[in-house]
Every structure is written in structure tokens, then in C-alpha cells.
Design a protein around this motif. Structure first.
Motif, mmCIF file in Angstrom:
data_model
loop_
_atom_site.group_PDB
_atom_site.id
_atom_site.type_symbol
_atom_site.label_atom_id
_atom_site.label_comp_id
_atom_site.label_asym_id
_atom_site.label_seq_id
_atom_site.Cartn_x
_atom_site.Cartn_y
_atom_site.Cartn_z
ATOM 1 N N UNK A 119 0.829 -1.281 -0.012
ATOM 2 C CA UNK A 119 0.216 -0.007 -0.009
ATOM 3 C C UNK A 119 0.818 1.331 0.056
ATOM 4 N N UNK A 120 1.958 1.304 0.773
ATOM 5 C CA UNK A 120 2.790 2.326 0.680
ATOM 6 C C UNK A 120 3.574 2.545 -0.605
ATOM 7 N N UNK A 125 3.766 5.770 -5.732
ATOM 8 C CA UNK A 125 3.673 5.781 -6.935
ATOM 9 C C UNK A 125 2.669 6.688 -7.620
ATOM 10 N N UNK A 126 1.461 6.820 -6.853
ATOM 11 C CA UNK A 126 0.492 7.638 -7.478
ATOM 12 C C UNK A 126 0.767 9.089 -6.659
ATOM 13 N N UNK A 213 -2.880 1.818 8.361
ATOM 14 C CA UNK A 213 -1.946 2.396 7.523
ATOM 15 C C UNK A 213 -2.426 2.324 6.194
ATOM 16 N N UNK A 214 -3.023 0.971 5.737
ATOM 17 C CA UNK A 214 -3.431 0.782 4.440
ATOM 18 C C UNK A 214 -4.634 1.751 4.190
ATOM 19 N N UNK A 221 -4.223 8.470 -1.793
ATOM 20 C CA UNK A 221 -4.370 8.130 -2.871
ATOM 21 C C UNK A 221 -5.570 8.286 -3.749
ATOM 22 N N UNK A 222 -6.783 8.290 -3.010
ATOM 23 C CA UNK A 222 -8.085 8.517 -3.520
ATOM 24 C C UNK A 222 -8.181 10.326 -3.602
ATOM 25 N N UNK A 223 -7.640 10.655 -2.608
ATOM 26 C CA UNK A 223 -7.479 12.530 -2.748
ATOM 27 C C UNK A 223 -6.554 12.809 -4.074
ATOM 28 N N UNK A 224 -5.564 12.007 -4.242
ATOM 29 C CA UNK A 224 -4.571 12.255 -5.330
ATOM 30 C C UNK A 224 -5.474 12.284 -6.699
#
Length: 312
Positions: A119-120, A125-126, A213-214, A221-224
């Protein structure tokens, strides 16, 4: 040095599904097929990620480790369980029980940490694409995975030694299809407080903490992704982590089903059947999920398959 087995226990009887011969004969082919699919699928993932240079990236390095974990986890208990399904001698030695207990705890714990590491990796990556190759370099990948394997092994060895040093009294029938630590602790007549505290602390550190943490990683990630202007860009960004998200949901829903469902006073054979199937479902479906949701894996598999036929 004080021996681990203070009461002279030489073997345990794994109760499993004894008393239900028809069910045993039904489970044998079903579990055999599931185990075979698990071995073939995960071995293919490991082989493809090693052979195809385009997959020599952090994500596939972690995926290869996940597949290796799934092979190890199922191989720890499934082969012996298959033998016991067709045999009346459902015993396991004291040492064999301790080894199976330790390795089961270790592989299960390592998978919890590995999913958090993955997940990290998806977060970097994103959310940090320009710095991704610098931040998630090969040295860090090896360090993270190595630390997860070693720390979980040390934790599991400690928990197993503490549990198996306790005196075992009365019958030595483990009401499970494996040497599961909670089932083994029920056979002891000593003080299990220390063992239970270790298990509780380990469960907290390796279940809610990695899951939190996940969840945090995927919120970022969703916000990005939502800030990406084009719909095609959002789909491409989400597709890179959808397979991992599916595996996380499958893994934790399995754990919740097996360990957090209401406990009845009397054990039902249906609960044991579902426990066996659910313990085998996640390792079997992981490579299928990654193969279906990932174009790179599918293309690499086709290339490897084509090369194998061409060489013939």
C-alpha cells in the motif's frame, strides 16, 4: 537447558473432521484442486516477475514475495491435512506441531505487513510519481521485505516457545485441522497469561495497525486521483492499485470471518469446513486477481508461454 515438553507429550491428535468420513472424502478432492491451483498460480506469478525484465519493479518484487508467502502458508498445513483426510492416523509429533504452529504464525503475520508495504508502494507511485524511483529503490524494497520476514519469524518463534513450554494435561486432542496456537493452548493446565498477552499484542500490531496504515494510504491515493483532471487519467491511476485493494479486502474479510464471528458454546462442523475453505481461498485467488486486473502480468504471461512453446 530445560526441555520444551515438560509432561512427556510426544504427539498430538489433530481432530479435524474425524467422525465425518463422508465429509472427509468430499473435502479431499476439493482441497486438492484448490491447493494445486494455488501452487500453479502463485508459482507462475513468481516465475513471470523474475523472467520478464519489464516486471523488475518494486510492485512486482512485492507481488513475487506475496505469492511466495501464499505458497509457503498453504504448504505448511494442506499436505498433512490431505493425508489426514484419508487416514485414521491423524497424529503429528510434538516437534512437528511446534514447527507448523510457528511457520503458520510467521507467514500469516508477514502477509499483514507485506500488504501494508505494498500500500505504501502504491501511495508513492501515485502521490509522488516524480520521486518514486528514488524513494522506492531496490535497496529499500529488500530492506522492507527482509525486515517483515525476520521480525515476524522472531515474533512467531517467541509465541510458539512460550506456548509449547506450558505443561499439557489430560488428552492431547487438538480440536482443529492444524496445530493452531489457540487450540493448543486449550490443552495446557498452566498459566497461559503470558502467552495470551503476547498473542494479543502481536494481533494488535499486525492486524489493526497495518490495516489503519493501508486505509490512510488509500485515502491519500483517492484524494490524489480525484485531483487528476481527465477521466482517463483517473482510471489509469486507479487501475495500478485496484488489484492490491481487492487482495486487501479479500484478506481482511477472511480474517474477520474466521476470528471475529460470534463464538458458539458448541463447535459446529460447518464452522470448521468454512475455516478450511477460507484459509485456502485467499492464496488461491491472489494470483487470479492480479492476472485479471493487471495488463502487464497478462502480457508477460503470454510472452513467457509463447517462448516456452517456441523453444519446443
Amino acid at each position: 537447558m530445560q526441555p520444551l515438553n515438560r509432561t512427556g507429550v510426544s504427539a498430538f491428535f489433530l481432530k479435524g473432521f474425524s467422525g465425518y468420513p463422508a465429509l472427509e472424502h468430499l473435502l479431499f478432492p476439493l482441497c486438492s484442486v484448490m491447493y494445486l491451483v494455488t501452487l500453479l498460480g502463485n508459482t507462475a506469478i513468481v516465475a513471470v516477475s523474475m523472467l520478464d525484465v519489464h516486471l523488475h519493479t518494486p510492485m512486482y518484487f512485492f507481488l513475487g514475495n506475496l505469492s511466495t508467502l501464499d505458497i509457503c502458508y498453504t504448504s505448511i498445513f494442506v499436505p498433512l491435512m490431505l493425508v489426514h483426510l484419508l487416514s485414521s492416523q491423524k497424529t503429528i509429533s510434538f516437534t512437528g506441531c511446534a514447527i507448523q504452529m510457528c511457520l503458520s504464525l510467521s507467514t500469516g503475520s508477514t502477509e499483514c505487513l507485506l500488504l501494508a508495504i505494498m500500500a505504501y508502494d502504491r501511495y508513492l507511485a501515485i502521490c509522488q510519481p516524480l520521486r518514486y524511483r528514488v524513494l522506492m529503490n531496490h535497496r529499500l524494497c529488500v530492506l522492507l521485505v527482509g525486515a517483515a520476514w525476520v521480525l515476524c519469524l522472531l515474533k512467531s518463534v517467541t509465541e510458539t516457545v512460550i506456548a509449547m513450554r506450558l505443561p499439557f494435561c489430560g488428552h492431547h486432542v487438538v480440536s482443529h485441522f492444524t496445530c493452531e496456537i489457540l487450540a493448543a493452548l486449550k490443552l495446557t493446565c498452566g498459566n497461559t497469561l503470558i502467552s495470551e498477552v503476547f498473542l494479543l499484542v502481536g494481533s494488535i500490531l499486525l492486524l489493526p495497525v497495518p490495516l489503519a496504515f493501508i486505509c490512510l494510504s488509500y485515502l491519500l491515493i483517492l484524494a490524489t486521483i480525484l485531483r487528476v483532471p481527465s477521466a482517463a487519467g483517473r482510471r489509469k491511476a486507479f487501475s495500478t492499485c485496484s488489484a492490491h485493494l481487492a487482495v486487501v479486502l479479500l484478506f481482511y474479510s477472511t480474517i474477520i470471518f474466521m476470528y471475529m464471528k460470534p463464538k458458539s458454546k458448541e463447535a459446529h462442523i460447518s464452522d470448521e469446513v468454512f475455516t478450511v475453505l477460507y484459509a485456502m481461498v485467499t492464496p488461491m485467488l491472489n494470483p487470479i486477481i492480479y492476472s485479471l486486473r493487471n495488463k502487464e502480468v497478462k502480457e508477460a504471461t503470454k510472452k513467457a508461454w509463447g517462448r516456452s512453446w517456441t523453444s519446443r
